[in-house]
Design a protein around this motif. Structure first.
Motif, PDB file in Angstrom:
ATOM      1  N   UNK A  43       0.834  -1.221   0.000  1.00  0.00           N
ATOM      2  CA  UNK A  43       0.000   0.000   0.000  1.00  0.00           C
ATOM      3  C   UNK A  43       0.860   1.260   0.000  1.00  0.00           C
ATOM      4  N   UNK A  44       1.912   1.220  -0.808  1.00  0.00           N
ATOM      5  CA  UNK A  44       2.873   2.320  -0.802  1.00  0.00           C
ATOM      6  C   UNK A  44       2.257   3.634  -1.276  1.00  0.00           C
ATOM      7  N   UNK A  45       1.384   3.562  -2.257  1.00  0.00           N
ATOM      8  CA  UNK A  45       0.809   4.784  -2.830  1.00  0.00           C
ATOM      9  C   UNK A  45      -0.635   5.018  -2.387  1.00  0.00           C
ATOM     10  N   UNK A  46      -0.934   4.603  -1.168  1.00  0.00           N
ATOM     11  CA  UNK A  46      -2.303   4.697  -0.664  1.00  0.00           C
ATOM     12  C   UNK A  46      -2.584   6.059  -0.018  1.00  0.00           C
ATOM     13  N   UNK A  47      -3.867   6.426   0.115  1.00  0.00           N
ATOM     14  CA  UNK A  47      -4.227   7.659   0.835  1.00  0.00           C
ATOM     15  C   UNK A  47      -3.702   7.667   2.272  1.00  0.00           C
ATOM     16  N   UNK A  48      -3.693   6.476   2.919  1.00  0.00           N
ATOM     17  CA  UNK A  48      -3.173   6.399   4.309  1.00  0.00           C
ATOM     18  C   UNK A  48      -1.704   6.821   4.366  1.00  0.00           C
ATOM     19  N   UNK A  49      -0.946   6.387   3.349  1.00  0.00           N
ATOM     20  CA  UNK A  49       0.474   6.742   3.305  1.00  0.00           C
ATOM     21  C   UNK A  49       0.643   8.254   3.158  1.00  0.00           C
ATOM     22  N   UNK A  50      -0.104   8.849   2.237  1.00  0.00           N
ATOM     23  CA  UNK A  50      -0.017  10.297   2.017  1.00  0.00           C
ATOM     24  C   UNK A  50      -0.338  11.058   3.303  1.00  0.00           C
ATOM     25  N   UNK A  51      -1.385  10.599   3.986  1.00  0.00           N
ATOM     26  CA  UNK A  51      -1.816  11.260   5.224  1.00  0.00           C
ATOM     27  C   UNK A  51      -0.727  11.170   6.303  1.00  0.00           C
TER      28      UNK A  51
END
Length: 258
Positions: free
Chosen positions: A154-162
């Motif tokens: 999940x490297x490019x997930x919304x959770x990562x961005x957050x």
């Protein structure tokens, strides 16, 4: 001095492939064996004793595979276990720790940021290094949750961005001009980190320095291979698909229980 045995590399998962890529690029003819201990990732939340035990387990396996030197491609394992590994085993080890020195030496604002795991930031080795730069303000941040997201694809997930926004914004506000990545998983996040940081903030990771150190050790003590294939072998004990994807599906990945 010739030595056709492989270079062993281990990490708490897939992150150390960022180190492997630098080594393979600099030394393409060398055979490499990479262990991704993804089943036990992240090491950063574990006790020092657990980290030492896992590092010894990985070392034992690489020695059975006849490796000539071992690269500990994990900041947490290096900062918590490299001394014990060097005391126990008669094989050269190369470790990886956050590159505080180049950041602190070159910082104009005398303020640098370090994004690392908890295990690295609380380690004796990290704190000993940080104390050498008392004129530099160090904003350190534990990257809670980053490694599990990378390990689960999940490297490019919304959770990562957050998460990245929440970790980096206070550093930007504190006027850092260097960000040190203190975990070998984190170089894979550089495109996302760059999208958040202002252009003047430079990002430093340790991959290139570790590759050069590996080259020097081969030259001075261990010996280069005379073979020309440089075939890498990758072992993982969980999530082979994620490891294959991060390697661009170019190499075989063997799932192995260790």
């Amino acid at each position: 001095m010739d030595n056709n045995q492989p270079i062993g590399i281990f990490d708490s998962g897939i992150g150390g492939t960022s180190i492997w890529k630098e080594i393979h690029q600099l030394l393409p003819h060398e055979k490499t064996i990479y262990l991704a201990d993804s089943k036990n990732a992240p090491y950063g939340q574990k006790s020092k004793d657990e980290i030492i035990a896992l590092s010894m387990k990985n070392t034992d396996l690489l020695l059975k595979m006849n490796c000539k030197l071992i690269v500990v491609a994990c900041n947490t394992a290096t900062t918590n276990a490299i001394r014990e590994l060097r005391e126990k085993y008669d094989i050269p080890f190369i470790g990886i720790e956050p590159a505080i020195k180049p950041a602190a030496t070159n910082s104009k604002t005398q303020t640098i940021g370090i994004l690392a795991t908890q295990g690295t930031l609380i380690s004796e080795l990290f704190n000993k290094t940080a104390q050498q730069f008392q004129n530099t303000k160090i904003i350190d941040q534990v990257g809670h949750g980053l490694v599990p997201l990378i390990e689960s694809g999940k490297m490019n997930s919304p959770e990562m961005t957050q998460l990245l926004h929440s970790y980096l914004t206070p550093m930007i506000d504190a006027n850092i001009d260097y960000l040190v990545l203190g975990c070998s998983h984190y170089p894979y996040l550089i495109p996302q980190i760059k999208a958040i940081l202002p252009n003047h903030i430079q990002i430093i990771d340790s991959g290139e320095a570790v590759a050069k150190q590996t080259q020097n050790l081969l030259k001075e003590k261990v010996g280069f291979t005379t073979e020309k294939n440089g075939k890498p072998i990758f072992y993982t004990n969980a999530n082979p698909k994620v490891l294959m994807e991060i390697l661009g599906n170019k190499y075989d990945v063997v799932e192995k229980d260790f």
